[in-house]
Write an enzyme that holds these catalytic residues in place. Sequence first.
Site, PDB file in Angstrom:
ATOM      1  N   HIS A 277       0.797  -1.220   0.000  1.00  0.00           N
ATOM      2  CA  HIS A 277       0.000   0.000   0.000  1.00  0.00           C
ATOM      3  C   HIS A 277       0.831   1.271   0.000  1.00  0.00           C
ATOM      4  CE1 HIS A 277      -2.142   3.368   2.051  1.00  0.00           C
ATOM      5  NE2 HIS A 277      -2.973   3.089   1.095  1.00  0.00           N
ATOM      6  N   CYS A 278       1.995   1.259   0.628  1.00  0.00           N
ATOM      7  CA  CYS A 278       2.693   2.526   0.887  1.00  0.00           C
ATOM      8  C   CYS A 278       3.738   2.914  -0.161  1.00  0.00           C
ATOM      9  CB  CYS A 278       3.351   2.476   2.264  1.00  0.00           C
ATOM     10  SG  CYS A 278       2.162   2.487   3.625  1.00  0.00           S
TER      11      CYS A 278
END
Length: 441
Positions: A277-278
């Site tokens: 996600h990051c």
Amino acid sequence: MNTATSTSNLKDKLLNKTATLGVIGLGYVGLPLAVEKAKAGYKTIGFDIQESKVEMVNHGENYIGDVVNEDLAELVNSGNLLATADFAKVAQADCVSICVPTPLDKYQQPDISYVKASAKSIVPYMHKDMLIVLESTTYPGTTEELLKPILEESGLKCGEDFYLAYSPERVDPGNLTFKTKNTPKVVGGSTSKCTDVAAALYESILEAPIHRVSSPAIAEMEKILENIYRNINIGLVNELAILSEKMGINFWEVIEAAKSKPYGFQAFYPGPGLGGHCIPLDPYYLSWKAREFDFHTLMIESSMMVNDRMPEYCVERASKILNKHKKAMNGSIVLVLGVAYKKDIDDYRESAAIRVINELEKEGAEVIFYDPYVSEYKAHGKVKKGERELTVELIESADLVMITTDHTMVDYMLVQEHAKAIFDTKNAMKDITNRDNIELL
């Protein structure tokens, strides 16, 4: 609005464990955090709009790798942890952590609709002496420019009637050493009192240092820095891996040599692209925000371009390997090993392997995949099912085996012995001595 006020100080309630804690979003960040809050002795309420997650939690059924199954079941059975889709129960909470997704939209801009929706869901049930903490990864300014005005629609004033802070999640799925419980936490509040209360919350839950910063914006930028640091360094090694291949140099051996230096160097590794996600998304958050200040993040954008192109580059390399065996990509069977975004987990969010599969199929390849952790995945509204076992027959049926995730559960010796050709994009087969049919990224 719920106008009930607390007669006791929130910090006191945190110290004596009489506070009720809430977590909005029961995903990879929220569920482990809710479990740790409940394990610390607090009555904890988890909120999620997905009824399936709510039902699973309330039945003690775990769906997150970093949560211990027995811990979840015990906490639910004891009454310390409850999940619900009814946001009216926010009124019972003294502290609420927002742990919702912050993806990119189709224009590669931050989609903070989940954060907005969470804030608006909280407003009708806010009360005095309440703490709201945003943990979702986002751009600098979100907490005070977006969240604060929405929450103050309750009629309560930030820093006086309620407390607001940002404390970025630091979840690394599959990390056997650092979990939610023992990972240091950064906290930045809208006021010094907000920071103080938020720090007290995490100090009562975690077995890790709490690092206080002077504002939510500092904490938001800190989180972006963590992941852009990795994005840029991975972009650097990806670019050098492409150049090294053209020069006939084994870049993986170069990295191992550089690692022998005891100072001034940290190893990063090339691969088919970024996942999770990051790291793939954070640069877009900051680049988008930077335009507000008429600033272009040139180094960040350059690394993004390199990393975003890696799936296509890997497919180009795969085509060249097939050509050496007098095979065209169109019509060839390609066995992809691994669709999770990193080894030994079942998380395939933003996985580069899925982009690789899409690119292979665009070129006419018949793609099959095996992942010991992921039996199927959903992308672009379609479900693709994987192979149930990695058999000799499956390996021998492929014109090319392409390793895109270096899971330790895969028998790479078996793969090497029976594959016609192998393209190892993760150096997963580094310990295999017979390398006649192996090419490295």
